[in-house]
Design a protein around this motif. Structure first.
Motif, PDB file in Angstrom:
ATOM      1  N   GLY A  35      -1.810  27.970  12.420  1.00  0.00           N
ATOM      2  CA  GLY A  35      -1.368  28.035  13.676  1.00  0.00           C
ATOM      3  C   GLY A  35      -2.278  27.422  14.727  1.00  0.00           C
ATOM      4  O   GLY A  35      -2.610  27.561  15.647  1.00  0.00           O
ATOM      5  N   GLY A  36      -2.974  25.748  14.088  1.00  0.00           N
ATOM      6  CA  GLY A  36      -3.722  25.462  15.064  1.00  0.00           C
ATOM      7  C   GLY A  36      -2.784  24.143  15.616  1.00  0.00           C
ATOM      8  O   GLY A  36      -2.255  23.225  14.669  1.00  0.00           O
ATOM      9  N   THR A  37      -3.130  23.763  16.973  1.00  0.00           N
ATOM     10  CA  THR A  37      -2.481  23.402  17.269  1.00  0.00           C
ATOM     11  C   THR A  37      -3.504  21.901  17.573  1.00  0.00           C
ATOM     12  O   THR A  37      -2.485  20.264  18.099  1.00  0.00           O
ATOM     13  CB  THR A  37      -1.339  23.846  18.848  1.00  0.00           C
ATOM     14  OG1 THR A  37      -2.525  24.167  19.660  1.00  0.00           O
ATOM     15  CG2 THR A  37      -0.825  24.582  18.558  1.00  0.00           C
ATOM     16  N   ASP A  38      -5.223  21.994  17.943  1.00  0.00           N
ATOM     17  CA  ASP A  38      -5.256  20.836  18.347  1.00  0.00           C
ATOM     18  C   ASP A  38      -6.243  19.896  17.113  1.00  0.00           C
ATOM     19  O   ASP A  38      -6.538  21.170  16.111  1.00  0.00           O
ATOM     20  CB  ASP A  38      -6.960  20.795  19.003  1.00  0.00           C
ATOM     21  CG  ASP A  38      -7.907  20.303  18.971  1.00  0.00           C
ATOM     22  OD1 ASP A  38      -8.231  19.666  19.246  1.00  0.00           O
ATOM     23  OD2 ASP A  38      -7.800  20.356  21.044  1.00  0.00           O
ATOM     24  N   ARG A  39      -5.053  19.166  17.286  1.00  0.00           N
ATOM     25  CA  ARG A  39      -5.972  17.956  15.638  1.00  0.00           C
ATOM     26  C   ARG A  39      -7.226  17.857  15.616  1.00  0.00           C
ATOM     27  O   ARG A  39      -8.076  18.221  14.279  1.00  0.00           O
ATOM     28  CB  ARG A  39      -5.709  17.109  16.166  1.00  0.00           C
ATOM     29  CG  ARG A  39      -5.073  15.798  14.768  1.00  0.00           C
ATOM     30  CD  ARG A  39      -4.412  16.037  13.468  1.00  0.00           C
ATOM     31  NE  ARG A  39      -4.145  15.211  12.156  1.00  0.00           N
ATOM     32  CZ  ARG A  39      -3.512  15.551  11.569  1.00  0.00           C
ATOM     33  NH1 ARG A  39      -3.097  16.113  11.203  1.00  0.00           N
ATOM     34  NH2 ARG A  39      -3.890  14.051  10.827  1.00  0.00           N
ATOM     35  N   ARG A  40      -7.660  17.846  16.431  1.00  0.00           N
ATOM     36  CA  ARG A  40      -9.832  17.429  16.087  1.00  0.00           C
ATOM     37  C   ARG A  40     -10.257  18.764  15.515  1.00  0.00           C
ATOM     38  O   ARG A  40     -11.112  18.870  15.060  1.00  0.00           O
ATOM     39  CB  ARG A  40     -10.220  17.399  17.697  1.00  0.00           C
ATOM     40  CG  ARG A  40     -10.296  15.976  18.523  1.00  0.00           C
ATOM     41  CD  ARG A  40     -10.885  15.849  19.456  1.00  0.00           C
ATOM     42  NE  ARG A  40     -10.078  16.942  20.240  1.00  0.00           N
ATOM     43  CZ  ARG A  40     -10.385  17.395  20.938  1.00  0.00           C
ATOM     44  NH1 ARG A  40     -11.954  17.129  21.314  1.00  0.00           N
ATOM     45  NH2 ARG A  40     -10.590  18.654  21.731  1.00  0.00           N
ATOM     46  N   ALA A  41     -10.053  19.954  15.990  1.00  0.00           N
ATOM     47  CA  ALA A  41     -10.696  21.311  15.810  1.00  0.00           C
ATOM     48  C   ALA A  41     -10.069  21.939  14.167  1.00  0.00           C
ATOM     49  O   ALA A  41     -10.714  21.901  13.538  1.00  0.00           O
ATOM     50  CB  ALA A  41      -9.890  22.246  16.903  1.00  0.00           C
ATOM     51  N   VAL A  42      -8.646  20.756  13.806  1.00  0.00           N
ATOM     52  CA  VAL A  42      -7.758  21.609  12.482  1.00  0.00           C
ATOM     53  C   VAL A  42      -9.130  20.300  11.435  1.00  0.00           C
ATOM     54  O   VAL A  42      -9.811  20.923  10.605  1.00  0.00           O
ATOM     55  CB  VAL A  42      -6.228  21.309  12.574  1.00  0.00           C
ATOM     56  CG1 VAL A  42      -6.182  20.128  11.219  1.00  0.00           C
ATOM     57  CG2 VAL A  42      -5.618  22.375  12.996  1.00  0.00           C
ATOM     58  N   ALA A  43      -8.911  19.134  11.786  1.00  0.00           N
ATOM     59  CA  ALA A  43      -9.355  18.622  10.869  1.00  0.00           C
ATOM     60  C   ALA A  43     -11.532  19.061  10.570  1.00  0.00           C
ATOM     61  O   ALA A  43     -12.276  18.441   9.880  1.00  0.00           O
ATOM     62  CB  ALA A  43     -10.149  16.764  11.497  1.00  0.00           C
ATOM     63  N   SER A  44     -11.903  19.076  11.960  1.00  0.00           N
ATOM     64  CA  SER A  44     -13.591  19.847  12.441  1.00  0.00           C
ATOM     65  C   SER A  44     -13.276  21.064  11.655  1.00  0.00           C
ATOM     66  O   SER A  44     -14.354  21.068   9.884  1.00  0.00           O
ATOM     67  CB  SER A  44     -14.013  19.837  13.642  1.00  0.00           C
ATOM     68  OG  SER A  44     -14.852  20.510  13.465  1.00  0.00           O
ATOM     69  N   MET A  45     -12.218  21.577  11.509  1.00  0.00           N
ATOM     70  CA  MET A  45     -12.574  23.426  10.776  1.00  0.00           C
ATOM     71  C   MET A  45     -12.439  22.652   8.419  1.00  0.00           C
ATOM     72  O   MET A  45     -13.263  23.201   7.780  1.00  0.00           O
ATOM     73  CB  MET A  45     -11.920  24.129  10.676  1.00  0.00           C
ATOM     74  CG  MET A  45     -11.785  25.267   9.741  1.00  0.00           C
ATOM     75  SD  MET A  45     -13.188  26.663   9.841  1.00  0.00           S
ATOM     76  CE  MET A  45     -12.973  26.804  12.193  1.00  0.00           C
ATOM     77  N   TRP A  46     -11.207  22.134   8.643  1.00  0.00           N
ATOM     78  CA  TRP A  46     -11.161  21.048   7.622  1.00  0.00           C
ATOM     79  C   TRP A  46     -12.863  20.295   7.015  1.00  0.00           C
ATOM     80  O   TRP A  46     -12.694  20.764   5.780  1.00  0.00           O
ATOM     81  CB  TRP A  46     -10.643  19.793   7.695  1.00  0.00           C
ATOM     82  CG  TRP A  46      -9.803  19.872   6.112  1.00  0.00           C
ATOM     83  CD1 TRP A  46      -8.616  20.440   5.342  1.00  0.00           C
ATOM     84  CD2 TRP A  46     -10.343  19.126   5.449  1.00  0.00           C
ATOM     85  NE1 TRP A  46      -8.186  19.962   4.047  1.00  0.00           N
ATOM     86  CE2 TRP A  46      -8.987  18.254   4.108  1.00  0.00           C
ATOM     87  CE3 TRP A  46     -11.351  17.695   5.304  1.00  0.00           C
ATOM     88  CZ2 TRP A  46      -9.718  17.618   3.001  1.00  0.00           C
ATOM     89  CZ3 TRP A  46     -11.752  17.356   4.489  1.00  0.00           C
ATOM     90  CH2 TRP A  46     -10.835  17.151   2.712  1.00  0.00           C
ATOM     91  N   SER A  47     -13.100  19.269   7.448  1.00  0.00           N
ATOM     92  CA  SER A  47     -14.307  19.319   7.334  1.00  0.00           C
ATOM     93  C   SER A  47     -16.063  20.255   7.040  1.00  0.00           C
ATOM     94  O   SER A  47     -16.198  19.892   6.589  1.00  0.00           O
ATOM     95  CB  SER A  47     -15.032  18.150   8.515  1.00  0.00           C
ATOM     96  OG  SER A  47     -15.800  18.970   9.635  1.00  0.00           O
ATOM     97  N   LEU A  48     -16.037  21.492   7.196  1.00  0.00           N
ATOM     98  CA  LEU A  48     -16.694  22.592   7.332  1.00  0.00           C
ATOM     99  C   LEU A  48     -16.241  22.639   5.978  1.00  0.00           C
ATOM    100  O   LEU A  48     -17.553  23.067   5.644  1.00  0.00           O
ATOM    101  CB  LEU A  48     -16.309  23.257   8.507  1.00  0.00           C
ATOM    102  CG  LEU A  48     -16.881  23.317   9.788  1.00  0.00           C
ATOM    103  CD1 LEU A  48     -16.343  24.536  10.816  1.00  0.00           C
ATOM    104  CD2 LEU A  48     -18.548  23.117   9.749  1.00  0.00           C
TER     105      LEU A  48
END
Length: 251
Positions: free
Chosen positions: A66-79
């Motif tokens: 449900g994430g709409t902020d691309r940067r937040a999605v990518a940052s969590m993915w990178s974690l």
């Protein structure tokens, strides 16, 4: 393993799984790092990042989270990516002097149903090194040069997160692994990783000042330099005192 039991830089043959260090409290590492031949749904990292598969993985995770902020999605993915990559690498390096293969070009990755990284595959069990464990950049130099430096530009180009944020995300897990891998925590090495502006080879240290040891209510706490943006994703808990944003630490 006694020093000198194997020839320095000889090929390491772990008795079980990828590393003898992946046992006891570290047994979960067997699920995150394995031989590529045992990761049936793995895709080579160069292909994954160049073929559009990474972009699709981020879109899938955005949809399922449900994430709409691309940067937040990518940052969590990178974690997820950095935790599955760096903790097993450091655990094997610290506990058994085993340098797992770290080269970006020689590894595979497999994803979970939500698009997040699930496991990495490597071609061999790597090398056993009887070298100086007191220098953190000796311990993680190959990981930095051969892998992290290769994946960070992809996180920026496709995910939109800054290199500084990406390196900060990686630093959190390396710091954790150094401090918890063995019975003798390598706190000095963890501190050194973020304390110096330049690495021994004279290059800029991308981990410089990523983490800070501070005091809160009389107790020491580790704090990020840059927020990982997880607060922009619905249903994701705060990282507490580790967060760089005072407003998010109590959430």
């Amino acid at each position: 393993m006694a020093a000198g039991a194997r020839e320095s830089m000889a090929v390491f043959d772990g008795p079980k799984g990828l590393s003898a260090a992946f046992a006891g409290p570290h047994a979960w590492c067997n699920e995150k790092m394995m031989l590529s031949e045992n990761l049936s749904d793995g895709i080579s990292l160069p292909e994954f990042f160049a073929s559009g598969a990474f972009d699709r993985a981020l879109s899938l995770y955005a949809e399922t989270s449900g994430g709409t902020d691309r940067r937040a999605v990518a940052s969590m993915w990178s974690l997820y990516y950095f935790s599955a990559l760096t903790i097993p690498y450091v655990v094997a390096r610290v506990l058994d002097h085993q340098a797992l293969p770290a080269a970006f070009d020689g590894m595979t990755v497999a994803l979970s149903a939500d698009g997040l990284p699930r496991a990495f595959g490597v071609a061999t069990t790597g090398e056993w090194r009887d070298d100086d464990a007191s220098d953190v950049f000796t311990l993680i130099g190959s990981l930095m040069d051969e892998h992290l430096a290769r994946v960070v530009p992809h996180l920026k180009a496709t995910g939109g997160i800054s290199p500084r944020l990406a390196w900060n995300n990686a630093a959190v897990y390396i710091d954790y692994a150094l401090r918890t891998a063995g019975t003798d925590p390598m706190s000095d090495q963890a501190d050194a990783m973020v304390a110096c502006r330049l690495m021994p080879n004279g290059g800029a240290n991308p981990f410089f000042d990523c983490l800070r040891q501070e005091e809160e209510d009389g107790a020491p706490v580790c704090r990020r330099k840059i927020c990982c943006l997880r607060y922009l994703l619905p249903g994701i808990p705060s990282c507490g005192s580790l967060c760089a944003l005072p407003s998010q630490r109590k959430q």
